[in-house]
Design an enzyme around this catalytic site. Structure first.
Site, PDB file in Angstrom:
ATOM      1  N   GLY A   1       0.832  -1.203   0.000  1.00  0.00           N
ATOM      2  CA  GLY A   1       0.000   0.000   0.000  1.00  0.00           C
ATOM      3  C   GLY A   1       0.863   1.248   0.000  1.00  0.00           C
ATOM      4  O   GLY A   1       0.600   2.219   0.707  1.00  0.00           O
TER       5      GLY A   1
ATOM      6  N   SER B   1      -5.994  -0.952  13.393  1.00  0.00           N
ATOM      7  CA  SER B   1      -6.805   0.272  13.497  1.00  0.00           C
ATOM      8  C   SER B   1      -7.477   0.284  14.863  1.00  0.00           C
ATOM      9  O   SER B   1      -7.713  -0.778  15.463  1.00  0.00           O
ATOM     10  CB  SER B   1      -7.892   0.263  12.415  1.00  0.00           C
TER      11      SER B   1
ATOM     12  N   GLY C   1      -1.094   7.728   0.943  1.00  0.00           N
ATOM     13  CA  GLY C   1      -1.314   7.742   2.389  1.00  0.00           C
ATOM     14  C   GLY C   1      -0.118   7.337   3.224  1.00  0.00           C
ATOM     15  O   GLY C   1       1.014   7.780   3.004  1.00  0.00           O
ATOM     16  N   PHE C   2      -0.367   6.479   4.214  1.00  0.00           N
ATOM     17  CA  PHE C   2       0.682   6.076   5.166  1.00  0.00           C
ATOM     18  C   PHE C   2       1.877   5.467   4.434  1.00  0.00           C
ATOM     19  O   PHE C   2       3.036   5.741   4.764  1.00  0.00           O
ATOM     20  CB  PHE C   2       0.172   5.013   6.145  1.00  0.00           C
TER      21      PHE C   2
ATOM     22  N   THR D   1      -4.880  11.218   3.599  1.00  0.00           N
ATOM     23  CA  THR D   1      -4.696   9.956   2.877  1.00  0.00           C
ATOM     24  C   THR D   1      -5.961   9.759   2.025  1.00  0.00           C
ATOM     25  O   THR D   1      -6.905  10.542   2.094  1.00  0.00           O
ATOM     26  CB  THR D   1      -4.522   8.746   3.829  1.00  0.00           C
TER      27      THR D   1
ATOM     28  N   ASP E   1      -1.713  -6.846  -6.528  1.00  0.00           N
ATOM     29  CA  ASP E   1      -2.923  -6.847  -5.709  1.00  0.00           C
ATOM     30  C   ASP E   1      -2.660  -7.883  -4.620  1.00  0.00           C
ATOM     31  O   ASP E   1      -2.537  -9.082  -4.922  1.00  0.00           O
ATOM     32  CB  ASP E   1      -4.127  -7.249  -6.582  1.00  0.00           C
TER      33      ASP E   1
ATOM     34  N   TYR F   1     -15.238  -3.918   8.425  1.00  0.00           N
ATOM     35  CA  TYR F   1     -13.917  -3.266   8.465  1.00  0.00           C
ATOM     36  C   TYR F   1     -13.277  -3.471   9.838  1.00  0.00           C
ATOM     37  O   TYR F   1     -12.123  -3.914   9.953  1.00  0.00           O
ATOM     38  CB  TYR F   1     -14.038  -1.772   8.143  1.00  0.00           C
TER      39      TYR F   1
ATOM     40  N   PHE G   1      -7.938   7.252   2.371  1.00  0.00           N
ATOM     41  CA  PHE G   1      -8.768   6.278   3.094  1.00  0.00           C
ATOM     42  C   PHE G   1     -10.269   6.591   3.007  1.00  0.00           C
ATOM     43  O   PHE G   1     -11.073   5.732   2.632  1.00  0.00           O
ATOM     44  CB  PHE G   1      -8.311   6.220   4.561  1.00  0.00           C
TER      45      PHE G   1
ATOM     46  N   GLY H   1      -6.035  12.019   8.638  1.00  0.00           N
ATOM     47  CA  GLY H   1      -6.324  12.729   7.389  1.00  0.00           C
ATOM     48  C   GLY H   1      -5.155  12.670   6.421  1.00  0.00           C
ATOM     49  O   GLY H   1      -4.146  12.007   6.674  1.00  0.00           O
TER      50      GLY H   1
HETATM   51  P1  NDP Z   1      -4.946   5.030   1.466  1.00  0.00           P
HETATM   52  O1  NDP Z   1      -6.243   4.708   0.780  1.00  0.00           O
HETATM   53  O2  NDP Z   1      -4.339   6.364   1.225  1.00  0.00           O
HETATM   54  O3  NDP Z   1      -3.868   3.913   1.122  1.00  0.00           O
HETATM   55  C1  NDP Z   1      -4.212   2.569   0.975  1.00  0.00           C
HETATM   56  C2  NDP Z   1      -3.116   1.876   0.204  1.00  0.00           C
HETATM   57  O4  NDP Z   1      -3.438   0.487   0.103  1.00  0.00           O
HETATM   58  C3  NDP Z   1      -2.958   2.392  -1.209  1.00  0.00           C
HETATM   59  O5  NDP Z   1      -1.598   2.530  -1.497  1.00  0.00           O
HETATM   60  C4  NDP Z   1      -3.574   1.307  -2.078  1.00  0.00           C
HETATM   61  O6  NDP Z   1      -2.860   1.248  -3.304  1.00  0.00           O
HETATM   62  C5  NDP Z   1      -3.273   0.073  -1.232  1.00  0.00           C
HETATM   63  N1  NDP Z   1      -4.146  -1.050  -1.518  1.00  0.00           N
HETATM   64  C6  NDP Z   1      -5.470  -1.140  -1.334  1.00  0.00           C
HETATM   65  N2  NDP Z   1      -5.917  -2.329  -1.743  1.00  0.00           N
HETATM   66  C7  NDP Z   1      -4.826  -3.015  -2.194  1.00  0.00           C
HETATM   67  C8  NDP Z   1      -4.623  -4.298  -2.745  1.00  0.00           C
HETATM   68  N3  NDP Z   1      -5.645  -5.150  -2.944  1.00  0.00           N
HETATM   69  N4  NDP Z   1      -3.366  -4.677  -3.101  1.00  0.00           N
HETATM   70  C9  NDP Z   1      -2.331  -3.827  -2.926  1.00  0.00           C
HETATM   71  N5  NDP Z   1      -2.461  -2.603  -2.399  1.00  0.00           N
HETATM   72  C10 NDP Z   1      -3.703  -2.200  -2.043  1.00  0.00           C
HETATM   73  O7  NDP Z   1      -5.233   4.805   3.017  1.00  0.00           O
HETATM   74  P2  NDP Z   1      -4.313   4.964   4.325  1.00  0.00           P
HETATM   75  O8  NDP Z   1      -2.921   5.260   3.981  1.00  0.00           O
HETATM   76  O9  NDP Z   1      -5.047   5.861   5.230  1.00  0.00           O
HETATM   77  O10 NDP Z   1      -4.453   3.488   4.907  1.00  0.00           O
HETATM   78  C11 NDP Z   1      -3.377   2.585   5.003  1.00  0.00           C
HETATM   79  C12 NDP Z   1      -3.736   1.518   6.011  1.00  0.00           C
HETATM   80  O11 NDP Z   1      -4.003   2.139   7.259  1.00  0.00           O
HETATM   81  C13 NDP Z   1      -4.983   0.701   5.679  1.00  0.00           C
HETATM   82  O12 NDP Z   1      -4.771  -0.632   6.042  1.00  0.00           O
HETATM   83  C14 NDP Z   1      -6.067   1.329   6.561  1.00  0.00           C
HETATM   84  O13 NDP Z   1      -7.081   0.417   6.888  1.00  0.00           O
HETATM   85  C15 NDP Z   1      -5.233   1.699   7.767  1.00  0.00           C
HETATM   86  N6  NDP Z   1      -5.776   2.755   8.618  1.00  0.00           N
HETATM   87  C16 NDP Z   1      -6.105   3.990   8.113  1.00  0.00           C
HETATM   88  C17 NDP Z   1      -6.585   4.966   8.966  1.00  0.00           C
HETATM   89  C18 NDP Z   1      -6.998   6.309   8.483  1.00  0.00           C
HETATM   90  O14 NDP Z   1      -7.795   6.968   9.180  1.00  0.00           O
HETATM   91  N7  NDP Z   1      -6.526   6.817   7.353  1.00  0.00           N
HETATM   92  C19 NDP Z   1      -6.696   4.726  10.401  1.00  0.00           C
HETATM   93  C20 NDP Z   1      -6.354   3.389  10.810  1.00  0.00           C
HETATM   94  C21 NDP Z   1      -5.886   2.464   9.956  1.00  0.00           C
HETATM   95  P3  NDP Z   1      -3.470   0.883  -4.733  1.00  0.00           P
HETATM   96  O15 NDP Z   1      -4.850   1.458  -4.780  1.00  0.00           O
HETATM   97  O16 NDP Z   1      -2.514   1.533  -5.685  1.00  0.00           O
HETATM   98  O17 NDP Z   1      -3.414  -0.606  -4.779  1.00  0.00           O
HETATM   99  C1  8X3 Z   2      -9.564   3.876  10.257  1.00  0.00           C
HETATM  100  C2  8X3 Z   2      -9.977   4.552  11.511  1.00  0.00           C
HETATM  101  O1  8X3 Z   2     -12.000   5.172  12.929  1.00  0.00           O
HETATM  102  O2  8X3 Z   2     -12.237   5.300  10.498  1.00  0.00           O
HETATM  103  O3  8X3 Z   2      -9.164   2.578  10.520  1.00  0.00           O
HETATM  104  O4  8X3 Z   2     -12.161   3.172  11.596  1.00  0.00           O
HETATM  105  S1  8X3 Z   2     -11.672   4.537  11.622  1.00  0.00           S
END
Ligand code: NDP
Ligand code: 8X3
Length: 249
Positions: free
Chosen positions: A7, A134, A11-12, A183, A54, A147, A185, A181
């Site tokens: 990923g 999370s 984002g992260f 990202t 993927d 989720y 997500f 924020g």
């Molecule tokens: P983003 O949507 O910005 O990033 C998600 C990343 O995951 C992207 O790079 C996307 O890349 C990749 N991804 C999604 N599905 C697939 C797949 N099937 N195969 C490979 N890559 C995949 O979100 P965040 O950076 O915010 O989230 C990162 C992680 O942190 C996630 O697991 C999310 O659940 C978790 N998280 C996020 C929070 C938030 O509030 N933002 C809080 C807590 C946890 P691509 O589309 O190019 O494949």
């Molecule tokens: C993302 C944080 O609170 O939207 O994992 O579930 S929350």
């Protein structure tokens, strides 16, 4: 260090790639969007290597992991960060395809890459698996249904990995962020409704992707005799809502 980040395309993951590359490490970034991987390579240079994958596709994951090991020799850190939430409807209104995609990505994708990389770490008796959980895996909230359940799985899987890795120099941490924020997500969760996504963060002073990347980098730089099992992070603006009681009219 050789650091695999899933990923990585936004984002992260993207923020982590920047921090690790700039600190002199090699980042092997995984995501589905090849154009993003190429743009990050252009931005970060030759210490960043992108692999289109993927994570829920087991056959492709096997090929990519074999290629990574043959090209880089070993992996010091696997950051299982790829994941997503789809929808915020109640379970009685939710879309089953969304549920399947979350399970396939957040659960099956994460265990697949872990199962593929772990034997190499065990063979070297060295490594670190950092899973992106999370707060949704710790605390129920309306609309969190599948989720949150996937992230509860990630938490328990992380702890069980620790149990299995008894006696090995392999560390495991479950990172558990709250509202973050800057990202994609929420844009993904709300299926492109960017106004709805933006409203969630307005005036909330959320944690940022860079904040989480800084924490992951800090984890990676702890002395090797220290294992942080879980680390939960919330913005100061976010806290618990208590239990609800529905009173009849
Ligand atoms: P983003 O949507 O910005 O990033 C998600 C990343 O995951 C992207 O790079 C996307 O890349 C990749 N991804 C999604 N599905 C697939 C797949 N099937 N195969 C490979 N890559 C995949 O979100 P965040 O950076 O915010 O989230 C990162 C992680 O942190 C996630 O697991 C999310 O659940 C978790 N998280 C996020 C929070 C938030 O509030 N933002 C809080 C807590 C946890 P691509 O589309 O190019 O494949
Ligand atoms: C993302 C944080 O609170 O939207 O994992 O579930 S929350």
């Amino acid at each position: 260090m050789n650091v695999v980040i899933t990923g990585v395309s936004s984002g992260f993951g993207y923020e982590m790639a920047k921090i690790f590359v700039r600190a002199g490490h090699t980042v092997i970034g995984v995501a589905r969007r090849q154009d993003r991987l190429e743009a990050i390579r252009t931005e970060l240079g030759e210490r960043f290597y992108g692999f289109e994958l993927d994570v829920s596709n087991r056959a492709n994951a096997e090929t990519v992991v074999t290629e990574i090991i043959s090209q880089f020799g070993h992996v010091d850190i696997l950051v299982n960060n790829a994941g997503l939430a789809l929808g915020l409807e109640g379970a009685h209104e939710a879309n089953y395809d969304d549920w399947q995609t979350m399970v396939q990505t957040n659960v099956l994708g994460l265990i697949s890459l872990t199962q593929l990389f772990l034997p190499y770490m065990a063979e070297r008796n060295e490594g670190y698996v950092i899973n992106m959980g999370s707060i949704a895996g710790n605390w129920p909230y309306p609309g969190g249904n599948v989720y949150g359940a996937t992230k509860a799985f990630v938490k328990q899987f992380s702890l069980n990995l620790r149990a299995d890795l008894f006696g090995k120099n392999i560390r495991v941490t479950n990172v558990e962020p709250g509202l973050c924020g800057e990202t994609e997500f929420s844009n993904v969760r709300f299926k492109g409704d960017d106004d709805k996504a933006a409203a969630l963060y307005q005036n909330a002073h959320p944690v940022t992707g860079k904040d989480i990347a800084d924490i992951v980098f800090w984890l990676a730089n702890q002395p090797k005799h220290i294992n942080i099992n879980q680390i939960e992070i919330m913005p100061t603006s976010q806290t618990f809502g208590g239990l609800r009681v529905h009173y009849a009219e």
